[in-house]
Design a protein around this motif. Structure first.
Motif, PDB file in Angstrom:
ATOM      1  N   UNK A   1       0.822  -1.191   0.000  1.00 41.62           N
ATOM      2  CA  UNK A   1       0.000   0.000   0.000  1.00 41.62           C
ATOM      3  C   UNK A   1       0.861   1.247   0.000  1.00 41.62           C
ATOM      4  N   UNK A   2       2.036   1.161   0.637  1.00 40.09           N
ATOM      5  CA  UNK A   2       2.917   2.320   0.659  1.00 40.09           C
ATOM      6  C   UNK A   2       3.340   2.691  -0.756  1.00 40.09           C
ATOM      7  N   UNK A   3       3.571   1.698  -1.614  1.00 32.64           N
ATOM      8  CA  UNK A   3       3.976   1.979  -2.988  1.00 32.64           C
ATOM      9  C   UNK A   3       2.892   2.738  -3.741  1.00 32.64           C
ATOM     10  N   UNK A   4       1.634   2.468  -3.432  1.00 31.68           N
ATOM     11  CA  UNK A   4       0.518   3.127  -4.085  1.00 31.68           C
ATOM     12  C   UNK A   4       0.553   4.632  -3.849  1.00 31.68           C
ATOM     13  N   UNK A   5       0.920   5.039  -2.643  1.00 39.47           N
ATOM     14  CA  UNK A   5       0.924   6.452  -2.301  1.00 39.47           C
ATOM     15  C   UNK A   5       2.321   7.055  -2.254  1.00 39.47           C
ATOM     16  N   UNK A   6       3.332   6.325  -2.669  1.00 42.12           N
ATOM     17  CA  UNK A   6       4.699   6.806  -2.539  1.00 42.12           C
ATOM     18  C   UNK A   6       4.948   8.079  -3.330  1.00 42.12           C
ATOM     19  N   UNK A   7       4.320   8.229  -4.492  1.00 40.00           N
ATOM     20  CA  UNK A   7       4.481   9.463  -5.265  1.00 40.00           C
ATOM     21  C   UNK A   7       3.861  10.651  -4.540  1.00 40.00           C
ATOM     22  N   UNK A   8       2.767  10.397  -3.856  1.00 41.77           N
ATOM     23  CA  UNK A   8       2.086  11.467  -3.139  1.00 41.77           C
ATOM     24  C   UNK A   8       2.947  12.010  -2.007  1.00 41.77           C
ATOM     25  N   UNK A   9       3.651  11.101  -1.320  1.00 42.36           N
ATOM     26  CA  UNK A   9       4.450  11.497  -0.174  1.00 42.36           C
ATOM     27  C   UNK A   9       5.900  11.793  -0.530  1.00 42.36           C
ATOM     28  N   UNK A  10       6.222  11.843  -1.802  1.00 40.27           N
ATOM     29  CA  UNK A  10       7.603  12.095  -2.210  1.00 40.27           C
ATOM     30  C   UNK A  10       8.052  13.469  -1.708  1.00 40.27           C
ATOM     31  N   UNK A  11       9.195  13.516  -1.110  1.00 39.76           N
ATOM     32  CA  UNK A  11       9.732  14.762  -0.577  1.00 39.76           C
ATOM     33  C   UNK A  11       9.183  15.099   0.797  1.00 39.76           C
ATOM     34  N   UNK A  12       8.325  14.259   1.327  1.00 37.19           N
ATOM     35  CA  UNK A  12       7.745  14.494   2.649  1.00 37.19           C
ATOM     36  C   UNK A  12       8.130  13.318   3.538  1.00 37.19           C
ATOM     37  N   UNK A  13       8.968  13.575   4.528  1.00 40.23           N
ATOM     38  CA  UNK A  13       9.420  12.507   5.411  1.00 40.23           C
ATOM     39  C   UNK A  13       8.365  12.242   6.471  1.00 40.23           C
ATOM     40  N   UNK A  14       7.751  11.071   6.403  1.00 42.69           N
ATOM     41  CA  UNK A  14       6.800  10.691   7.433  1.00 42.69           C
ATOM     42  C   UNK A  14       7.565  10.452   8.722  1.00 42.69           C
ATOM     43  N   UNK A  15       8.661   9.746   8.621  1.00 42.54           N
ATOM     44  CA  UNK A  15       9.538   9.495   9.754  1.00 42.54           C
ATOM     45  C   UNK A  15      10.881  10.132   9.426  1.00 42.54           C
ATOM     46  N   UNK A  16      11.455  10.847  10.394  1.00 43.25           N
ATOM     47  CA  UNK A  16      12.754  11.447  10.099  1.00 43.25           C
ATOM     48  C   UNK A  16      13.794  10.361   9.849  1.00 43.25           C
ATOM     49  N   UNK A  17      14.596  10.555   8.858  1.00 45.15           N
ATOM     50  CA  UNK A  17      15.639   9.591   8.524  1.00 45.15           C
ATOM     51  C   UNK A  17      16.974  10.164   8.983  1.00 45.15           C
ATOM     52  N   UNK A  18      17.667   9.418   9.821  1.00 47.42           N
ATOM     53  CA  UNK A  18      18.961   9.858  10.313  1.00 47.42           C
ATOM     54  C   UNK A  18      20.020   9.304   9.370  1.00 47.42           C
ATOM     55  N   UNK A  19      20.806  10.195   8.802  1.00 45.58           N
ATOM     56  CA  UNK A  19      21.758   9.795   7.777  1.00 45.58           C
ATOM     57  C   UNK A  19      23.085   9.309   8.352  1.00 45.58           C
ATOM     58  N   UNK A  20      23.370   9.663   9.583  1.00 48.59           N
ATOM     59  CA  UNK A  20      24.604   9.165  10.166  1.00 48.59           C
ATOM     60  C   UNK A  20      24.426   7.687  10.490  1.00 48.59           C
ATOM     61  N   UNK A  21      25.456   6.937  10.269  1.00 50.59           N
ATOM     62  CA  UNK A  21      25.359   5.501  10.466  1.00 50.59           C
ATOM     63  C   UNK A  21      26.071   5.141  11.767  1.00 50.59           C
ATOM     64  N   UNK A  22      25.305   5.077  12.824  1.00 54.42           N
ATOM     65  CA  UNK A  22      25.817   4.649  14.108  1.00 54.42           C
ATOM     66  C   UNK A  22      25.344   3.227  14.311  1.00 54.42           C
ATOM     67  N   UNK A  32      18.543   3.032  11.182  1.00 53.03           N
ATOM     68  CA  UNK A  32      17.736   2.777   9.992  1.00 53.03           C
ATOM     69  C   UNK A  32      17.047   1.416  10.096  1.00 53.03           C
ATOM     70  N   UNK A  33      17.725   0.432  10.673  1.00 52.34           N
ATOM     71  CA  UNK A  33      17.120  -0.888  10.869  1.00 52.34           C
ATOM     72  C   UNK A  33      15.920  -0.773  11.814  1.00 52.34           C
ATOM     73  N   UNK A  34      16.076   0.015  12.877  1.00 58.47           N
ATOM     74  CA  UNK A  34      14.964   0.212  13.810  1.00 58.47           C
ATOM     75  C   UNK A  34      13.795   0.902  13.115  1.00 58.47           C
ATOM     76  N   UNK A  35      14.100   1.919  12.306  1.00 56.54           N
ATOM     77  CA  UNK A  35      13.037   2.642  11.607  1.00 56.54           C
ATOM     78  C   UNK A  35      12.305   1.735  10.624  1.00 56.54           C
TER      79      UNK A  35
END
Length: 118
Positions: A1-22, A32-35
């Protein structure tokens, strides 16, 4: 279902993504694994990822202290603990304001309710 709406939510982070890899030193999982899974790999993950998880929970709930219902058998103990913590905070504020009479009165009240190390 997420794929169905993925274009709609593009550029909008539902959950913040932390780019540092700890990585967790205990199990090697990343934030990222937890998220992705919603689960930690081990008990050490809670300490390793404490700050980003606390920030996320704070954004979701606005208050890190539980204010809802508690079981009746625990209510009295919880009320006493909260009162004890409030008195300690009031004592610190009175001392910071150099209101030593109020601090002494609050300290006496703390001793009366059985505050340890009072």
């Amino acid at each position: 279902m997420f794929d169905l709406f993925s274009d709609f939510f593009e550029g909008f982070d539902i959950y913040p993504v932390y780019h540092e890899v700890t990585k967790c030193p205990g199990c090697g999982h990343t934030l990222a694994h937890f998220q992705k899974t919603g689960r930690f790999g081990c008990a050490q993950c809670y300490e390793t990822f404490r700050t980003p998880i606390a920030n996320t929970v704070h954004r979701m709930h606005q208050n890190p202290v539980h204010k809802g219902k508690v079981p009746a058998r625990c209510a009295g103990e919880l009320r006493q603990k909260r009162h004890y913590e409030a008195l300690k905070k009031q004592i610190a504020q009175a001392v910071a304001a150099e209101d030593y009479e109020t601090a002494a009165r609050l300290h006496k009240e703390l001793k009366e309710i059985g505050g340890e190390n009072a």
